[in-house]
Every structure is written in C-alpha cells, then in structure tokens.
Scaffold this active site. Structure first.
Site, PDB file in Angstrom:
ATOM      1  N   LEU A 588     -37.122   9.969  17.067  1.00 16.44           N
ATOM      2  CA  LEU A 588     -39.055  10.844  18.122  1.00 16.44           C
ATOM      3  C   LEU A 588     -39.828  11.319  16.886  1.00 16.44           C
ATOM      4  O   LEU A 588     -41.208  11.877  16.543  1.00 16.44           O
ATOM      5  CB  LEU A 588     -38.906  11.666  19.221  1.00 16.44           C
ATOM      6  N   GLY A 589     -39.215  12.187  15.462  1.00 21.00           N
ATOM      7  CA  GLY A 589     -39.549  12.968  14.743  1.00 21.00           C
ATOM      8  C   GLY A 589     -39.014  13.509  13.708  1.00 21.00           C
ATOM      9  O   GLY A 589     -37.710  13.946  14.336  1.00 21.00           O
ATOM     10  N   GLY A 591     -38.926  17.884  11.806  1.00 23.15           N
ATOM     11  CA  GLY A 591     -39.258  18.756  12.082  1.00 23.15           C
ATOM     12  C   GLY A 591     -39.063  20.086  11.180  1.00 23.15           C
ATOM     13  O   GLY A 591     -37.752  19.588  10.628  1.00 23.15           O
ATOM     14  N   GLY A 592     -39.420  20.494  10.763  1.00 22.56           N
ATOM     15  CA  GLY A 592     -38.345  21.986   9.940  1.00 22.56           C
ATOM     16  C   GLY A 592     -37.496  22.396  10.331  1.00 22.56           C
ATOM     17  O   GLY A 592     -36.534  22.473   9.665  1.00 22.56           O
ATOM     18  N   PHE A 593     -36.912  22.614  11.720  1.00 20.00           N
ATOM     19  CA  PHE A 593     -35.180  22.638  11.942  1.00 20.00           C
ATOM     20  C   PHE A 593     -34.347  21.409  11.956  1.00 20.00           C
ATOM     21  O   PHE A 593     -33.749  21.645  12.182  1.00 20.00           O
ATOM     22  CB  PHE A 593     -35.572  22.973  13.167  1.00 20.00           C
ATOM     23  N   GLY A 594     -35.141  20.253  11.933  1.00 20.88           N
ATOM     24  CA  GLY A 594     -33.762  19.414  11.950  1.00 20.88           C
ATOM     25  C   GLY A 594     -34.682  17.730  12.283  1.00 20.88           C
ATOM     26  O   GLY A 594     -36.244  17.907  12.719  1.00 20.88           O
ATOM     27  N   VAL A 596     -35.821  14.712  15.177  1.00 18.21           N
ATOM     28  CA  VAL A 596     -35.605  14.475  17.169  1.00 18.21           C
ATOM     29  C   VAL A 596     -35.158  13.164  17.679  1.00 18.21           C
ATOM     30  O   VAL A 596     -35.876  12.203  16.801  1.00 18.21           O
ATOM     31  CB  VAL A 596     -36.419  14.885  17.644  1.00 18.21           C
ATOM     32  N   LYS A 609     -32.943  17.090  19.657  1.00 18.75           N
ATOM     33  CA  LYS A 609     -32.515  17.708  18.262  1.00 18.75           C
ATOM     34  C   LYS A 609     -31.980  18.112  17.749  1.00 18.75           C
ATOM     35  O   LYS A 609     -31.128  19.658  17.828  1.00 18.75           O
ATOM     36  CB  LYS A 609     -33.862  18.979  18.317  1.00 18.75           C
ATOM     37  N   ASP A 705     -43.471  30.199  14.725  1.00 17.47           N
ATOM     38  CA  ASP A 705     -44.027  29.107  13.839  1.00 17.47           C
ATOM     39  C   ASP A 705     -44.738  28.032  15.217  1.00 17.47           C
ATOM     40  O   ASP A 705     -44.946  26.793  15.287  1.00 17.47           O
ATOM     41  CB  ASP A 705     -43.007  27.777  13.912  1.00 17.47           C
TER      42      ASP A 705
END
Ligand SMILES: *[C@@H]1O[C@H](CO)[C@@H](O)[C@H](O)[C@H]1NC(C)=O
Ligand SMILES: *[C@@H]1O[C@H](CO)[C@@H](O)[C@H](O)[C@H]1NC(C)=O
Ligand SMILES: *[C@@H]1O[C@H](CO)[C@@H](O)[C@H](O)[C@H]1NC(C)=O
Ligand SMILES: *[C@@H]1O[C@H](CO)[C@@H](O)[C@H](O)[C@H]1NC(C)=O
Ligand SMILES: *[C@@H]1O[C@H](CO)[C@@H](O)[C@H](O)[C@H]1NC(C)=O
Ligand SMILES: *[C@@H]1O[C@H](CO)[C@@H](O)[C@H](O)[C@H]1NC(C)=O
Ligand SMILES: *[C@@H]1O[C@H](CO)[C@@H](O)[C@H](O)[C@H]1NC(C)=O
Ligand SMILES: *[C@@H]1O[C@H](CO)[C@@H](O)[C@H](O)[C@H]1NC(C)=O
Ligand SMILES: *[C@@H]1O[C@H](CO)[C@@H](O)[C@H](O)[C@H]1NC(C)=O
Length: 888
Positions: A588-589, A591-594, A596, A609, A705
């Site tokens: 799906l996407g 991001g900074g944390f990993g 998704v 995620k 954030d």
C-alpha cells in the site's frame, strides 16, 4: 438599486378569513406549557381561555421560580412562574407532538426579577441539534418572545437552553400551535418571526388566541404619515380555505397615507449579510366604495415592481406572499402606491416578516435514542443526560461518542458507563445500539451473565466488563472475536482483585472451564495464538508445540502481572501475518517506519505495517508501547488492531483506510480535487485526533510526526491520524527522520524543538500548522525549487501582499468562503509561530476550525439557493374566481 427582485416568484392568494369570536374555540393540537408550575397543575388563562399545564412532565432539571409580586398584575398568569437552570450547560425539554405537522412554536421569557437581583442573562435557545435564537433579556419586566414556524421530522422535539456563560438561562412558557400545511411554505428551512403587525390598531396590546385560531400575536402598528381606516363589520367569509386565516379583528383595521398620492412604505434591515426573508401581506377593503371610486395599487420591493395592480376585496382577506426567499440586500423597502386609475390611496391591514432558519444538523438516529433513553431509565442514570444524545456535538451526552457523517443522523459509537453505580443485569437495550464500537461497563455492580446479545454488536471493538459481579460463561462468539484480534475484551483488571467478576467463566474456579477447549480448537490460528501466550509467560521467544494452554489457565497465573487478556488477544504470529497479507502480496505504501501491506482478517480489510527491524527497541518496551496504543481509541485515529513480534519480524495491524493519505490528494496525484468543505472537514478531523492524543490520553501522547502522509482518509473522506506513538517505539529511527535524538520529518519539524531538544505538545501543533497550510495551498511543506522555501515563509510573503485568494489552492477557482479561508489561514499561521508559547493549543485549533465549516456551508447554500433566481415567473392565483360576489 437593481436588486433583481422583479424576478422573484410571488403569488397572490385570494382567501377568506374566518369569523372569529371570543367564545370558546377548539384548542385541539395546542400544547401550552407554563414553565415552573407545580407538577400536575393546570389552569385556564382568563383572558385567552387557553388551558396551560405544568412543565414537570417535559423536563427533569431546573428549579421553579416565580416573578416578583409587583409585576404579577401586569402580566398574564402563565408567565408568573418560570424554570431557571443554574446547573448544567444544556437543559432540554422533550415535547411529544405529531411528526410532519407544521407548528408555530413560541418560547416566552419573562425574567420578572425572580432572583431578586435583576440579573439579566443572555443564553442560546436550540431546537434539537440546531441553534434557534440567542435570547437576550434587557428589561426584567418585559417578555422576550421567540416564534418559529417549523415542521418537526420526529414525533418529539427538544427545546434546549444553553448557558453561554452570560447568566443563568430560564424560560417562562412554551406554546405549540398547529398550522395548515399549505400556509407559510418555504423552499427550504424554517421561519423565525421577525415582525408581525396589525396595521391601524390603536390603544390595544394586540391580539392572539381567542381572536386568532392559530394564536399568532398581532402587535399594533402605526406610522407617521399614515392614518387608520376601520370597519365595524367583520372581515369574514363562510368559506374557510384561506391558508393564512388572518383574524377578522386584525383585518378590520388598516392604514392609508394621509396624503392621497403618497405611498405606504415600511422597511427593515437585514440582520446578517446572508439573511433570507419571507413576507406575507394581508389586505382587505374596509370602506364600502361608491361607484365612482376605486382603489388599486402596485407594490415594489427595493424599487422593483413586486406585485400589482391589486384591488382588495371588500371585507375579504387577500394575502400576498413570497414563494421563495428574498435575500441579498442590506435593507428591504416595501412601497405600496396607487395606480394611475385609482381614486383612492393604497391600504394595508397587516403584514408578517420571517427570516429563514436552516436546521441542518440531524438529531441522533431514532433507534439509538430509544435504546439509550430506556437504559437511562432502567439504570436510573443520574448524569446530565437530556436533549439529543449526540447532537450538537458540543453538548453530546457525557460518556457517549457518536459518529457524525454529514447529513445522516449521528449514531452512538461509544458508551462509557464505567463507575456509574449500575445495578442489575446488563440491559438488552444495549444490543440496539448497533453501531457501538466501544462499551465500558467496568466498575459497577452488574450481576448475572454476560449476555449473548452483546455478540450482535458487530462493530464492537472494545468491551470492558472489569470490576463487576458477573457470572457464568462468556459468550463463545465474543471470545472468538477477541482471539481474532477484532475485540479487546477486558473481564478482569490486573490491579484490583476485589469484586472482580469472581464467578465469571475463565477463572480457575469455573466449572464450565472445559467449554473453552472446543471453541479454541475449532478456530484456525487460535491454538497457535494461545501457544504464543504461553511462550511469553515462560519468558521464551519461541513457540512450544506441545503446550495446550487455554485462556483460563493463563489467567490463573496471577503472579505475572502484565499479561492481560488484551495483550494476548491482539498478538499475531508471523505466519498469521503471511496469511493475512497473502504473503505480503500488495504494497500500500512505504513510510519512515517500514512498508505497509494490504490484508484481510476474516472479511475485514486491514493494513499491515512491517517495521524496519534496525531500530526497534527491545521486546519489552515494544510490547508495553503497543499495549498502550491498543487502548487508544478515537474516531479520528487509525485503530490499531494487533501486532506481531517474532525475532526480527515486527508488524502492526491497522484498520484499512480506503482513500489513502492526504498528501496524495493534495499533490494532484488524484484525478479529483478536494473542495474547500472537504479540506476543512479533513483538517478538523485530524485536529480532533491530535487533540485527543494531547488531552484525552493519560499520559498525553505527543505524536512527533504529524504530516500529510500520516493523515489517512476513509471511504467517505473522513480523516484519521495514523502512526501516533510510533516515535516512542522508534526512539532513534533513521529513514526520513532526523537522527540526532530529535524525531520528526524535515519541513514539519518544530524549529524550537530542534534547537532546544525539549519536546512538548506544541511541537505537534507546529507540524499540524504546516499540514493545514498544505491543505489550504496544496503546496508541499518545502518547495521543490532551488530555494527550498518553507511553506510558512511562502504564506507570510503572500499575506504581506494582502491577497488571500492567491494563497488558497488556485484549482478551487475561488470556490470557497473567504471568511472561512481567512480563519483557516490565521490559525495555521499561529500554529507555525516560531515560538511555541505563541502557538495555540490543539483544543483552540479545533474550536476555530469548527467555526470555519459553518461559514463554508452557508456559502455553498447561498450559491445553490441563488440558482433559483433564473427560474422566476409570476403566478397569479386568481383573486376573484373563488370569492363569489366580488366587491368590484
Ligand atoms: C401527578 O399525578 C400523577 C398521576 O395522577 C401522580 O402519580 C403523581 O404523584 C402526581 N405528582 C404530584 C407531584 O402530585
Ligand atoms: C380547559 O380546561 C377546563 C377546566 O379543566 C375544561 O373545562 C375545558 O374544557 C378546557 N378547554 C379546552 C378547550 O380544552
Ligand atoms: C412521549 O412519548 C414517549 C414515547 O411515546 C413516552 O414514553 C413519553 O412518556 C411521552 N412523554 C410525555 C411527556 O407525554
Ligand atoms: C422596562 O420596561 C418598562 C415597561 O416598558 C419600563 O417602564 C421601564 O422603564 C424599563 N426599564 C428599563 C430599565 O429600561
Ligand atoms: C362620486 O360621486 C359622489 C356622489 O355620488 C360625488 O359626491 C363625488 O364627488 C364623486 N367623486 C368623484 C371623485 O367623482
Ligand atoms: C402598476 O403595475 C402595472 C403592471 O406592472 C403597470 O402597468 C403600471 O404602470 C403600474 N402603475 C404604476 C403607477 O406604477
Ligand atoms: C385604467 O382604467 C381603464 C378604464 O377603466 C382601464 O381600461 C385600464 O386598464 C386601467 N388601467 C390600470 C393600470 O388599471
Ligand atoms: C456495589 O454494591 C455494594 C453493596 O451493595 C457497595 O458497597 C459497593 O460500593 C458497590 N460497588 C460499586 C462499584 O458501586
Ligand atoms: C480475576 O482475578 C481474580 C483475582 O486475581 C481471580 O481470582 C479470578 O479468577 C479472575 N477471573 C478471571 C475471569 O480471570
């Protein structure tokens, strides 16, 4: 001035007034409430013959008072008493009536120095969820009267008094009178009385019931340059199909100009720029004309021909009324002047002016209201639960949260009855709150079993039954859902042991303990889940294949404090994640944390995620943080469904958000453009989520954030804040984050926090301000050009040039309310103030954003309403055809 009024639709209605006599008339359908009267008390007002009853059955708060004795003589009895509301912000009357009937609703306020201090208040009057009027009392011996013509959509209305901090609200009387459906018809909206007069009446306080079948007040009115005409005959007709039924006594008097060639003129100022009005003028000839006499006149509004020529009929009422709202002018001037042929000057007998009120906020879904009202009486709940449960949002019942989706009635989504002294069994009415997601019944004296009907609540995500006296088994479906991670079920608190559902199945002593096993075995994945539990208990990281621990057994290990039902049920294994995401098939996407992924648990879509393993802290901290986040629940925060922690595989499972992130919608990746209303709604949603983290959570959670990629949109474009609390799990994350101990994303990072390293809620406020600027402008936080200008600098620069229109996203082509835009820009600029002390709190931001929306909605309505101007035509409902012998 050319106002374009000549195109409005007007109709002349010929009609007939009824014979009116002061003898007893039918009061059927009347509701006449004298407030503050002792319970069960009724009386008949001698002057009008109206029967009044006490208000005691309509309200259960407030205190009875009476006006000072000196004043009594000058007023009718029904205002001698009143009800005053020193306690509670909102107090409401619930009045049963007939849905769909058109009512004249009148509220009367006579202070009468009831408090001995002549303390004159100002407060707000509501009908259901909507503001009706502001009541301002300026003279204790003069009644303030508010009238409304309104068609209730439910078979009750709430009339509420809201304390706005300017004194104690009170009310003297509430009266409801049914009107004919065909009278006072509007294109949309209800009508608030602005002016109603009996022209030419002298030496009298005016007329109402007894004379007027609909009990309208007709106040006397005379003007310099006008002289009165009257007849002793009654203005009547045996036919009774005149919708407006102006009373004979009112129609018997009229005014005409002193100088034959002068017009009759009256005017009023528009209350607000957006105010809309309806006018009703009543005419009847009161002079028997000679054959060589004639009276005919034209009527103009602001100089534009409005209707005419009109020749009133002898002793018969004709009503001229607007069929669509009049608006767009600061002042309205009506002029009635004789036509060339007329030998006599114009006359007018009475007129009425109303302003339009749009009551757009719906009241709570009827089934939810019925259910919660029954619960209120079943448990004798003593909170300030009155009026509509959910609406307006600002006064929703304590302990309730509701969903507010545009035009659909609000639904109750959360019910917190913790520590409310509830006694008895769990009420079956709860199962009728079908949208319930969160139910907290903890810390009461509830007895009996945990009823099966709770499993009918298909959206239930949190159920807290801790600290009650419940017994027997827990319904299998609830257990199953809790194990699937779809329900957080709390039946035993870890801290208190006293009186904590001692007989509930699942405790070691429960005889039916074994029933759990078949259920567990029958559900795929559950066994593995329970094994994990055991693994945690034993301090192991790896599963033990042979352990057949059940929930019941886990709970007997009371020495291990931090394992609760909740922490167990929300944990998933890595292999389960593989299944949920179909081997991480759809991204799906990132991001900074990993990364998704999309997934499914049963039929429910989720987003998984997977966290980048490098920087996560140890399992203990991870788990304790996640547990904290699992408890955070708010409609503007993405819900954390569960988590996984197996070696280096760490995942968080969230609800799926169909419309992705806000950034994508602003940056032009999507085909359609968010309109201004959507934007303000999204900003408000996100602000509310953040406000909840700051003020609704203990300890407060600082997001750290906030950015447009972390604001996710549902199917219906409601916004939810995501990734809250993650910065605690990743104290030193790299990625898009500044890795100097300071966490955040460039462009959104509070400069003060960056310098001082001191983190407060105000850092989130800064980031939110940047997001709000993005929402307003559709520009990125940092310009992609060489200069890398920050959005706040760009906006300051544009503001200095003074034109707001160039700040707002040009793709909106000016389709927004300018006040709403100003407010939004101002609050955003305040948020990005370099000094944290100068930034508002999120509560203040939410309050201002809430103001932006009504302004925008008013604009949308105006634009929409304006379209009708082109569809104008003149309708003349033949004056004479129905009238029999004509005066002419
Ligand atoms: C009012 O009347 C009802 C029914 O007759 C009665 O039950 C109630 O006690 C009365 N209340 C008061 C205050 O007299
Ligand atoms: C008003 O109350 C009186 C006394 O209770 C009763 O006799 C009369 O019929 C009532 N009038 C109406 C119109 O209801
Ligand atoms: C209004 O109607 C409801 C439901 O029909 C009923 O329970 C209630 O007692 C009524 N209230 C009054 C004041 O008559
Ligand atoms: C209040 O109204 C009464 C009656 O109209 C008038 O006599 C009195 O002067 C007014 N009082 C004030 C303070 O305006
Ligand atoms: C109308 O007729 C009456 C007599 O019938 C006469 O006195 C009067 O002057 C006339 N008025 C006009 C305007 O011609
Ligand atoms: C009255 O209105 C009619 C119809 O529009 C018009 O023909 C006539 O000239 C008007 N009379 C006056 C005095 O304006
Ligand atoms: C004036 O009177 C004449 C003759 O009675 C009539 O034909 C004409 O229509 C009238 N004009 C108006 C504006 O009423
Ligand atoms: C439950 O009831 C007992 C006695 O009936 C009382 O002492 C206790 O305070 C009650 N607990 C709660 C939480 O209301
Ligand atoms: C709840 O806790 C008490 C005391 O810690 C224990 O005796 C009881 O069995 C527990 N009940 C359940 C359902 O786990």
């Amino acid at each position: 001035m050319a106002m374009g009024f000549k195109h409005f639709i007007f109709a002349l209605l010929a009609g007939l007034a009824l014979i009116l006599a002061a003898h007893a008339q039918d009061q059927s359908g009347f509701i006449s409430i004298a407030c503050g009267l002792p319970a069960n008390f009724t009386f008949t007002e001698t002057k009008t013959g109206i029967n009044y009853t006490s208000d005691a059955t309509y309200i259960d708060t407030g205190i009875s008072k009476s006006i000072s004795h000196e004043l009594g003589g000058g007023h009718q009895r029904y205002v001698w008493n009143l009800r005053s509301f020193p306690q509670g912000i909102r107090n409401c009357y619930t009045i049963n009536l007939t849905a769909g009937t058109k009512y004249l609703i009148r509220a009367t306020f006579l202070h009468g120095n009831y408090d001995g201090n002549d303390d004159l208040p100002q407060f707000d009057l509501y009908i259901g969820a909507n503001t009706w009027e502001t009541v301002k009392v300026v003279n204790s011996s003069v009644s303030v009267i508010k009238e409304l013509i309104h068609v209730p959509s439910l078979n009750y209305i709430h009339v509420c008094l809201v304390n706005s901090g300017l004194g104690t609200p009170f009310i003297s009387a509430i009266e409801l009178r049914p009107l004919l459906k065909t009278s006072y018809v509007t294109k949309s909206g209800s009508l608030a009385l602005y002016w109603r007069v009996d022209v030419g009446l002298k030496a009298n306080l005016g007329y109402r019931y007894g004379y007027d079948v609909h009990d309208r007040y007709w106040a006397p009115y005379n003007k310099l340059g006008w002289t009165d005409l009257s007849t002793l005959l009654s203005v009547d007709d045996s036919q009774s199909d005149h919708e407006y039924q102006p009373p004979s006594v009112v129609m018997r008097t009229a005014a005409t100009p002193v100088n034959d060639n002068d017009p009759l003129e009256f005017s009023w100022d528009s209350e607000y720029a957006t105010s809309e009005y309806y006018i009703y003028m009543h005419f009847a000839e009161v002079v028997k004309l000679q054959p060589n006499q004639s009276r005919s006149f034209n009527i103009t509004l602001n100089g534009n021909h409005w209707y005419g020529p009109l020749t009133p009929d002898y002793l018969k009422a004709n009503t001229l009324y607007s069929t669509s709202a009049i608006s767009g002018s600061a002042k309205y001037e009506v002029s009635i002047f004789k036509t060339e042929n007329s030998t006599l000057p114009p006359i007018i007998n009475a007129f009425e002016i109303y302003s339009v009120k749009y009551f757009q906020k719906s009241e709570t879904n009827q089934e939810d209201v019925d259910a919660i009202t029954k619960m209120k009486s079943t448990y004798g709940i003593k909170r300030n639960w009155q009026g509509d449960p959910c609406a307006p949002k600002a006064y929703s019942w304590e302990g309730l949260n509701c969903s507010y989706d545009g035009d659909t009635p609000p639904r109750i989504t959360s019910l917190n009855l913790s520590s409310s002294g509830l006694i008895g069994e769990i009420s079956a009415d709860i199962s009728n709150l079908e949208m319930l997601q969160y139910l907290d019944l903890s810390n009461n004296n509830l007895t009996g079993s945990v009823p099966d009907f709770l499993s009918q609540l298909q959206y239930l995500r949190v159920l807290n039954l801790e600290r009650n006296q419940l017994s027997g088994p827990i319904p299998a479906e609830l257990l199953a859902r809790s194990k699937n991670g779809l329900l957080s079920l709390s039946i035993n608190s870890t801290t208190s042991s006293v009186g904590d559902n001692p007989n509930l199945c699942g405790s070691g002593s429960c005889k039916k303990n074994s029933f759990l096993v078949p259920i567990v075995a029958s559900l795929s994945g559950l066994l593995i889940l329970s094994l994990i539990v055991a693994a945690i208990l034993l301090g192991l990281r790896r599963r033990k294949q042979q352990d057949k621990t059940t929930v019941g057994m886990v709970d007997t290990r009371s020495s291990i404090q931090n394992i609760t039902m909740e922490s167990i049920q929300r944990q998933f294994t890595y292999s389960e994640l593989l299944k949920i995401t179909n081997n991480f098939e759809r991204i799906l996407g990132k991001g900074g944390f990993g990364t998704v992924y999309r997934g499914n648990i049963d039929d429910r879509q989720v987003a998984v995620k997977m966290l980048s393993p490098s920087s996560v802290q140890g399992f203990q901290q991870f788990q304790s943080e996640v547990k904290l986040l699992l408890r955070v629940y708010h409609r503007n925060l993405t819900t954390l469904v569960g988590y996984c922690y197996e070696g280096t595989n760490m995942g968080l499972i969230y609800e799926y958000m169909a419309n992705g992130d806000l950034k994508a919608h602003l940056s032009g990746e999507k085909a359609f453009i968010l309109n201004w209303e959507d934007r303000i709604q999204i900003a408000t949603d996100a602000a509310q989520g953040l406000e909840y983290l700051h003020n609704g959570c203990k300890p407060p959670i600082i997001h750290r954030d906030v950015k447009s990629t972390n604001i996710l949109l549902t199917e219906n474009f409601h916004a939810k804040l995501s990734d809250f609390g993650l910065s605690k799990i990743f104290p030193n994350d790299g990625g898009s984050h500044v890795s100097t101990g300071v966490v955040g994303t460039p462009g959104y990072l509070d400069p003060e926090y960056y310098r001082s390293n001191k983190l407060t809620e105000k850092s989130d406020v800064y980031s939110f301000g940047v997001v709000l600027l993005e929402i307003i402008t559709s520009r990125p936080a940092i310009d992609r050009s060489q200069e890398r200008t920050h959005i706040s600098q760009w906006v300051s620069f544009m503001l200095a040039k003074g034109d707001i229109k160039n700040i707002v996203d040009p793709r909106l082509r000016g389709n927004f309310n300018i006040n709403s835009a100003w407010k939004a820009v101002e609050i955003a600029v305040a948020c990005v103030s370099p000094t944290s002390a100068k930034r508002p709190t999120m509560s203040q931001v939410v309050a201002i954003l809430n103001e932006c929306l009504p302004a925008e909605l008013a604009r949308v309505r105006e634009v929409h309403g304006g379209e009708s101007i082109d569809l104008i035509e003149m309708i003349n409902m033949n004056v004479t055809s129905e009238l029999g012998p004509s005066a002419r």
